[in-house]
Write an enzyme that holds these catalytic residues in place. Structure first.
Site, PDB file in Angstrom:
ATOM      1  N   TYR A  71      74.042  56.278   3.163  1.00  0.00           N
ATOM      2  CA  TYR A  71      74.292  57.672   3.560  1.00  0.00           C
ATOM      3  C   TYR A  71      75.407  57.722   4.603  1.00  0.00           C
ATOM      4  O   TYR A  71      76.383  58.473   4.454  1.00  0.00           O
ATOM      5  CB  TYR A  71      73.001  58.280   4.125  1.00  0.00           C
ATOM      6  N   SER A  86      78.186  63.150   9.909  1.00  0.00           N
ATOM      7  CA  SER A  86      76.847  62.932  10.475  1.00  0.00           C
ATOM      8  C   SER A  86      76.915  61.990  11.667  1.00  0.00           C
ATOM      9  O   SER A  86      77.789  61.114  11.728  1.00  0.00           O
ATOM     10  CB  SER A  86      75.960  62.308   9.395  1.00  0.00           C
TER      11      SER A  86
END
Ligand SMILES: NC(=O)c1ccc[n+]([C@@H]2O[C@H](COP(=O)([O-])OP(=O)(O)OC[C@H]3O[C@@H](n4cnc5c(N)ncnc54)[C@H](O)[C@@H]3O)[C@@H](O)[C@H]2O)c1
Length: 345
Positions: A163, A138
């Site tokens: 995350y 990401s």
């Protein structure tokens, strides 16, 4: 631009984890349309509306070469069995607990799916050799980095959410497995992906929901337009094309581990407010009447980053492609789909 990359091989078997998810669905569909065999796995969790996941799967089921298994990548025995039974040549790991803000309140899901689940995929690739493991990382790994555009060689050791930390961990784990067990692997740092049938937890989708619910939208940018947040918004078709082109082009090994990370982003960041006014215009066009969101401005949220901006040189060098869809086109496709799917007038 390098035009000499290997084209998609439709004689291979592709395992797509998170196949009922936003990106997994579109990738699976594109592979199936080209005659590939696709094995999809997804645990169909309720992080967001499961009906949307089922609606995506309904579109995949008519393809003869599609096999779906409801299962969890954190279940090691199930993943082992799946690899033994279907012997995938190429694995695309997109299953994960996504979302930056949710990770602040719900850390368990991130460790379970993103760390343990990914470890199981790596182990399965070690025990059942594959030609290429492609996995989702990401843009959030860049944290609050100031230097733009973000390049794959930048230091990314200071994540600002769990995350992001799990995604960075995936890159480290993949590197180790690639080094030790010669698994060719590519990590993809996606930059804010949007489009029809997208994720309801993402801002553009939530703003549209709020409009139809007659509620104001909350914009977490301090109301400071001069220093507004910037995001590289990337249309789903561009993400899928980037992944598809990389599938038959694993990184070369040699003395180093055959592991590389790639940014896949639009490389054209937009101010958050520009994105929102474009969404209003697109929705106005879909509905054939003027749409103006009621807006409430709030402070930036913990874990959010001020800007994302992808350098796409590495991707271009590898497969001769960079995302190109303008937000005017991409958001129009989203609002047209939304109004049709939810029967809005
Ligand atoms: N959409 C974006 O903007 C974006 C940006 C950066 C990275 N990513 C990453 O790309 C990948 C795909 O994202 P997406 O937007 O399609 O998300 P998504 O939530 O729509 O898709 C993920 C799918 O994985 C499934 N899943 C979750 N945990 C699982 C588990 N333990 N076992 C099996 N299935 C599981 C979910 O049910 C879901 O259908 C994710 O890894 C995400 O972190 C997405």
């Amino acid at each position: 631009m390098n035009k000499d990359y290997n084209r998609l091989d439709n004689t291979k078997t592709y395992l797509v984890t998170g196949a009922a998810g936003f990106i997994g669905f579109y990738l699976s569909r594109k592979l199936l349309e080209q005659g590939c065999k696709v094995i999809g796995i997804d645990n169909l969790n309720e992080y967001y509306d499961v009906k949307l996941k089922h609606a995506r799967l309904e579109q995949l089921k008519p393809f003869e070469k599609f096999t779906f298994m409801e299962g969890d990548i954190s279940d090691k025995a199930a993943i082992d069995t799946l690899f033994k039974e279907y012997k995938p040549n190429i694995v695309v790991n997109l299953a994960a607990q996504a979302g930056v803000r949710y990770s602040i309140e719900n850390p368990d899901a991130y460790i379970q799916s993103n760390v343990i689940g990914f470890y199981n995929i790596l182990e399965a690739c070690r025990n059942n050799p594959v030609e290429h493991l492609v996995y989702a990382s990401s843009s959030s790994v860049y944290g609050a980095n100031k230097k733009v555009p973000f390049e794959e060689t930048d230091l990314v050791d200071t994540p600002v959410s769990l995350y992001a930390a799990t995604k960075k961990s995936n890159e480290l784990m993949a590197h180790t497995y690639s080094h030790l067990y010669k698994i060719p692997a590519s990590g993809l740092r996606f930059f804010t992906v949007y489009g029809p049938m997208g994720r309801p937890d993402m801002a553009y989708f939530g703003f549209t929901d709020k409009y139809f619910a007659g509620a104001p939208i909350k914009i977490f940018n301090n109301g400071d337009f001069a220093n507004d947040l910037y995001r590289d918004f990337t249309f789903i078709d561009d993400i899928v094309e980037g992944i598809e082109r990389l599938l038959s082009n694993p990184p070369a090994g040699g003395r180093d581990a055959a592991h590389k990370v790639y940014n896949i982003g639009n490389s054209n960041p937009e101010k958050l407010m520009t994105f929102i006014t474009t969404l209003e215009k697109c929705l106005s066009k879909s509905l054939d009447r003027e749409v103006v969101f009621e807006k409430v401005f709030e402070p930036i949220k913990p874990g959010d980053v001020p800007a994302t901006y992808a350098s796409t040189e590495r991707l271009e060098e590898a497969v001769g492609f960079k995302p190109k869809t303008a937000i005017e086109d991409g958001l129009q496709q989203f609002t047209d789909w939304y109004c049709k799917y939810y029967k809005k007038q």
